[in-house]
Write a protein that holds these residues in place. Structure first.
Motif, PDB file in Angstrom:
ATOM      1  N   THR A  11       2.860   4.306 -12.323  1.00 47.69           N
ATOM      2  CA  THR A  11       3.700   4.247 -11.377  1.00 47.69           C
ATOM      3  C   THR A  11       2.981   3.783 -10.358  1.00 47.69           C
ATOM      4  O   THR A  11       3.634   2.859  -9.564  1.00 47.69           O
ATOM      5  N   LEU A  12       1.664   3.522 -10.129  1.00 47.09           N
ATOM      6  CA  LEU A  12       1.108   2.745  -9.149  1.00 47.09           C
ATOM      7  C   LEU A  12       1.364   1.142  -9.412  1.00 47.09           C
ATOM      8  O   LEU A  12       1.587   0.442  -8.543  1.00 47.09           O
ATOM      9  N   VAL A  13       1.253   0.718 -10.680  1.00 41.80           N
ATOM     10  CA  VAL A  13       1.320  -0.497 -10.964  1.00 41.80           C
ATOM     11  C   VAL A  13       2.874  -0.896 -10.652  1.00 41.80           C
ATOM     12  O   VAL A  13       3.191  -1.766  -9.946  1.00 41.80           O
ATOM     13  N   GLU A  14       3.867   0.186 -10.835  1.00 37.80           N
ATOM     14  CA  GLU A  14       5.325   0.012 -10.615  1.00 37.80           C
ATOM     15  C   GLU A  14       5.542  -0.596  -9.206  1.00 37.80           C
ATOM     16  O   GLU A  14       6.128  -1.304  -8.493  1.00 37.80           O
ATOM     17  N   ILE A  21       6.362  -4.541  -4.602  1.00 37.77           N
ATOM     18  CA  ILE A  21       5.871  -5.037  -3.499  1.00 37.77           C
ATOM     19  C   ILE A  21       5.679  -6.567  -3.754  1.00 37.77           C
ATOM     20  O   ILE A  21       5.973  -7.482  -2.788  1.00 37.77           O
ATOM     21  N   ILE A  22       4.792  -6.767  -4.699  1.00 38.52           N
ATOM     22  CA  ILE A  22       4.274  -8.140  -4.960  1.00 38.52           C
ATOM     23  C   ILE A  22       5.393  -8.870  -5.230  1.00 38.52           C
ATOM     24  O   ILE A  22       5.760 -10.138  -4.891  1.00 38.52           O
ATOM     25  N   GLY A  23       6.293  -8.344  -6.259  1.00 37.36           N
ATOM     26  CA  GLY A  23       7.562  -9.030  -6.896  1.00 37.36           C
ATOM     27  C   GLY A  23       8.460  -9.258  -5.605  1.00 37.36           C
ATOM     28  O   GLY A  23       8.867 -10.412  -5.400  1.00 37.36           O
ATOM     29  N   ASN A  24       8.561  -8.451  -4.641  1.00 40.61           N
ATOM     30  CA  ASN A  24       9.513  -8.756  -3.240  1.00 40.61           C
ATOM     31  C   ASN A  24       8.887  -9.881  -2.644  1.00 40.61           C
ATOM     32  O   ASN A  24       9.442 -10.692  -1.890  1.00 40.61           O
ATOM     33  N   ALA A  40     -12.123  -0.580   0.812  1.00 39.76           N
ATOM     34  CA  ALA A  40     -12.158   0.891   1.094  1.00 39.76           C
ATOM     35  C   ALA A  40     -12.268   0.877   2.593  1.00 39.76           C
ATOM     36  O   ALA A  40     -12.939   0.219   3.141  1.00 39.76           O
ATOM     37  N   GLU A  41     -11.661   1.855   3.210  1.00 38.91           N
ATOM     38  CA  GLU A  41     -11.945   2.232   4.704  1.00 38.91           C
ATOM     39  C   GLU A  41     -11.862   3.640   4.922  1.00 38.91           C
ATOM     40  O   GLU A  41     -10.819   4.265   4.741  1.00 38.91           O
ATOM     41  N   GLY A  42     -12.887   4.256   5.421  1.00 37.36           N
ATOM     42  CA  GLY A  42     -13.004   5.371   5.636  1.00 37.36           C
ATOM     43  C   GLY A  42     -12.731   6.235   4.172  1.00 37.36           C
ATOM     44  O   GLY A  42     -13.442   5.918   3.390  1.00 37.36           O
ATOM     45  N   ASN A  43     -11.929   7.223   4.346  1.00 32.97           N
ATOM     46  CA  ASN A  43     -11.496   8.069   3.089  1.00 32.97           C
ATOM     47  C   ASN A  43     -10.357   7.261   2.441  1.00 32.97           C
ATOM     48  O   ASN A  43      -9.693   8.095   1.653  1.00 32.97           O
ATOM     49  N   ASN A  44      -9.959   6.042   2.697  1.00 35.17           N
ATOM     50  CA  ASN A  44      -8.808   5.604   2.045  1.00 35.17           C
ATOM     51  C   ASN A  44      -9.176   4.198   1.570  1.00 35.17           C
ATOM     52  O   ASN A  44      -9.892   3.596   1.677  1.00 35.17           O
ATOM     53  N   VAL A  45      -8.244   3.870   0.519  1.00 30.37           N
ATOM     54  CA  VAL A  45      -8.275   2.519  -0.081  1.00 30.37           C
ATOM     55  C   VAL A  45      -7.058   1.889   0.564  1.00 30.37           C
ATOM     56  O   VAL A  45      -5.992   2.375   0.715  1.00 30.37           O
ATOM     57  N   LEU A  46      -7.260   0.622   1.224  1.00 29.40           N
ATOM     58  CA  LEU A  46      -6.208   0.117   1.746  1.00 29.40           C
ATOM     59  C   LEU A  46      -5.835  -1.210   0.852  1.00 29.40           C
ATOM     60  O   LEU A  46      -6.825  -1.865   0.511  1.00 29.40           O
ATOM     61  N   ILE A  47      -4.510  -1.303   0.535  1.00 31.60           N
ATOM     62  CA  ILE A  47      -4.069  -2.473  -0.293  1.00 31.60           C
ATOM     63  C   ILE A  47      -3.030  -3.248   0.758  1.00 31.60           C
ATOM     64  O   ILE A  47      -2.025  -2.775   0.938  1.00 31.60           O
ATOM     65  N   GLU A  48      -3.448  -4.584   0.915  1.00 37.71           N
ATOM     66  CA  GLU A  48      -2.465  -5.411   1.874  1.00 37.71           C
ATOM     67  C   GLU A  48      -1.684  -6.233   0.816  1.00 37.71           C
ATOM     68  O   GLU A  48      -2.376  -7.216   0.244  1.00 37.71           O
ATOM     69  N   VAL A  49      -0.550  -6.362   0.742  1.00 32.85           N
ATOM     70  CA  VAL A  49       0.197  -7.470   0.247  1.00 32.85           C
ATOM     71  C   VAL A  49       1.061  -8.427   1.598  1.00 32.85           C
ATOM     72  O   VAL A  49       1.867  -7.954   2.025  1.00 32.85           O
ATOM     73  N   LYS A  50       0.703  -9.689   1.402  1.00 31.10           N
ATOM     74  CA  LYS A  50       1.064 -10.704   2.579  1.00 31.10           C
ATOM     75  C   LYS A  50       1.567 -11.744   2.077  1.00 31.10           C
ATOM     76  O   LYS A  50       1.190 -12.131   1.126  1.00 31.10           O
TER      77      LYS A  50
END
Lengths: 364, 139
Positions: free
Chosen positions: A257-260, A265-268, A285-295
């Motif tokens: 589901t994460l890939v989906e 997002i990437i498809g868009n 990784a930032e603090g207690n989170n992983v950040l994924i940015e799609v630009k």
């Protein structure tokens, strides 16, 4: 709610219990009483009343504590506090803790009946709301089943017959005729895909996603999502650049589901970016989170569309050329990310491009 | 060369017809049963090289019941089975995002309806080869 509303009164003064019972009984309610907070809480658990009157000042556990216990046990029970004139400020405190109303001592029978009537109405509304919500959920599931059967199977049968027909007539049909059948098939195939997407939107059930959670590599998830979007990007001469800041943590989740979610997002990004454009994926990784940015540097999202893009079936004003949209991709994505206790945000400007940021918590 | 005999058990004549055309064209001999009862009877009275089995039949997932019965019969369970079903979406309810293949029988594969001719023939061929391989190993 049963036909006779059940009311529990918790007060340490016998005379208050007696008079309250007297006042309310004549109005056709079922009354139960308790002399202190602890007994009151026990009685509540056995009797499941609709309403609870509770004195704030009692020996043993206080009225405020009782309020907390009511909230914990069943937040749909409507609590009302009884309080002396001198303690109006504590009544306000009680309202903050979830009391629906307060009854200052001394009170007249009419005052008590009025408050009771209002509280019963409130209880009815709360229960009705819950029922409606459940009904809505059920309708959604039923709708999914109906769509699946009533739309999908006939469409599939038509498609299957066409496959058979082409096979039967392969030597007989002219190229033009074959072409016509092919167009029929392609339209039907699109419709089946649309039905499937809708079904998917309806059937993304958060609780079932969570059932098969496990350690999931963020880097691998991104790699798989990129791979699946690559053919489309290559056709549009768009480069997808991934930069991961290692080490990237593992999150607790479901890779499929994460890939989906990422593919959406990437498809868009690919869909809404012109030929030769760029899509960048950054993860860290930032603090207690992983950040994924799609630009992307694509067409962007208008300010009026921006607040709605995560809604079911919302289709924005900016239309990509020759691309199909169902209006559910981002809604599904949001639901998937939220099932992972994460969040997704978007920043965009018309004509400049968009940036989606997904945040996923790193398990401790 | 002798034709391979294939049995289709499916209660929807439109699907049956479409699939049958494709298989006939590829030189398979195709028999059809429109319900589980006739299907099981046919399997017992004749030797089939392959079974195409629909899942949602009659009042529910009767195809699953057929598969269970086949699985219990030491002779029948050797037959390779191609499950053809339109219910992937409902099953995906339970396993979000995954193409669901319940693996009901020792040698089986799953295709979602409607079945694309190219993929159908490919799967049928692969299943027959797999079953032949198992047979020669066992002998």
């Amino acid at each position: 709610m049963k036909s006779t509303p059940k009311i529990l009164i918790i007060d340490d003064e016998e005379i208050v219990l007696d008079s309250c019972t007297h006042i309310l009984k004549s109005s056709g309610y079922q009354i139960i009483t308790a002399h202190d907070g602890m007994t009151g809480v026990e009685t509540m658990k056995q009797e499941n009343p609709d309403l609870i009157f509770v004195d704030l000042k009692m020996p043993g556990i206080s009225g405020l504590e009782v309020l907390e216990k009511i909230q914990e046990y069943d937040a749909t029970i409507v609590p009302i506090v009884i309080t002396g004139f001198a303690t109006v400020s504590s009544a306000v405190e009680a309202m903050k803790k979830g009391a629906y109303d307060f009854l200052p001592k001394p009170f007249t029978p009419d005052e008590m009946r009025l408050i009771t009537r209002r509280a019963i109405d409130k209880r009815k509304l709360v229960l009705e709301t819950i029922m409606l919500r459940k009904e809505k959920e059920m309708l959604r599931e039923q709708f999914a089943a109906i769509v699946s059967h009533e739309l999908k199977s006939p469409l599939g049968a038509v498609q299957q017959s066409l496959f058979g027909l082409v096979s039967d007539l392969e030597e007989t049909l002219s190229e033009a005729q074959k072409n016509k059948i092919q167009r029929l098939q392609s339209r039907i195939s699109d419709m089946i895909k649309l039905v499937n997407t809708w079904l998917r939107a309806i059937s993304v059930d958060i609780s079932t996603i969570r059932e098969n959670f496990g350690p999931t590599s963020v880097a691998e998830t991104i790699a798989k999502a990129v791979e699946s979007c690559q053919p489309h990007a290559i056709r549009k001469d768009i480069s997808i650049k991934t930069s991961l800041k290692q080490p990237l943590a593992t999150v607790n989740g479901n890779e499929v589901t994460l890939v989906e979610a990422l593919v959406n997002i990437i498809g868009n990004a690919v869909k809404y970016t012109q030929m030769g454009g760029q899509v960048a994926i950054l993860a860290k990784a930032e603090g207690n989170n992983v950040l994924i940015e799609v630009k992307d540097n694509g067409v962007g999202i208008s300010a009026e569309d921006l607040p709605h893009i995560f809604d079911d079936f919302y289709v924005g004003k900016t239309k990509p050329e020759n691309e199909r949209r169902s209006g559910v991709g981002l809604a599904i994505t949001k639901r998937i990310i939220e099932a992972h206790d994460g969040s997704i945000t978007v920043d965009s400007e018309l004509g400049k491009g968009s940036s989606f940021v997904i945040q996923l918590p790193i398990p401790k | 060369m002798e034709q391979t005999k294939v049995l289709i058990i499916d209660d929807d004549p439109d699907y049956v017809d479409g699939i049958k055309s494709i298989l006939n064209k590829a030189n398979y001999h195709v028999d059809v049963a429109y319900n589980p009862k006739d299907g099981l009877a046919a399997l017992k009275s004749e030797a089939y090289g392959l079974l195409l089995l629909d899942i949602m039949m009659g009042r529910g997932a009767e195809g699953v019941m057929v598969a269970r019965k086949i699985n219990k019969d030491p002779k029948l369970r050797e037959i390779p089975v191609l499950i053809i079903t339109g219910i992937r979406e409902q099953m995906a309810f339970l396993f979000p995002g995954q193409p669901v293949h319940p693996h009901l029988l020792p040698t089986d594969a799953l295709l979602e309806k409607p079945v694309d001719p190219g993929i159908l023939l490919e799967k049928v061929d692969a299943l027959l080869k797999e079953a032949a391989g198992k047979k020669s190993k066992g002998a």
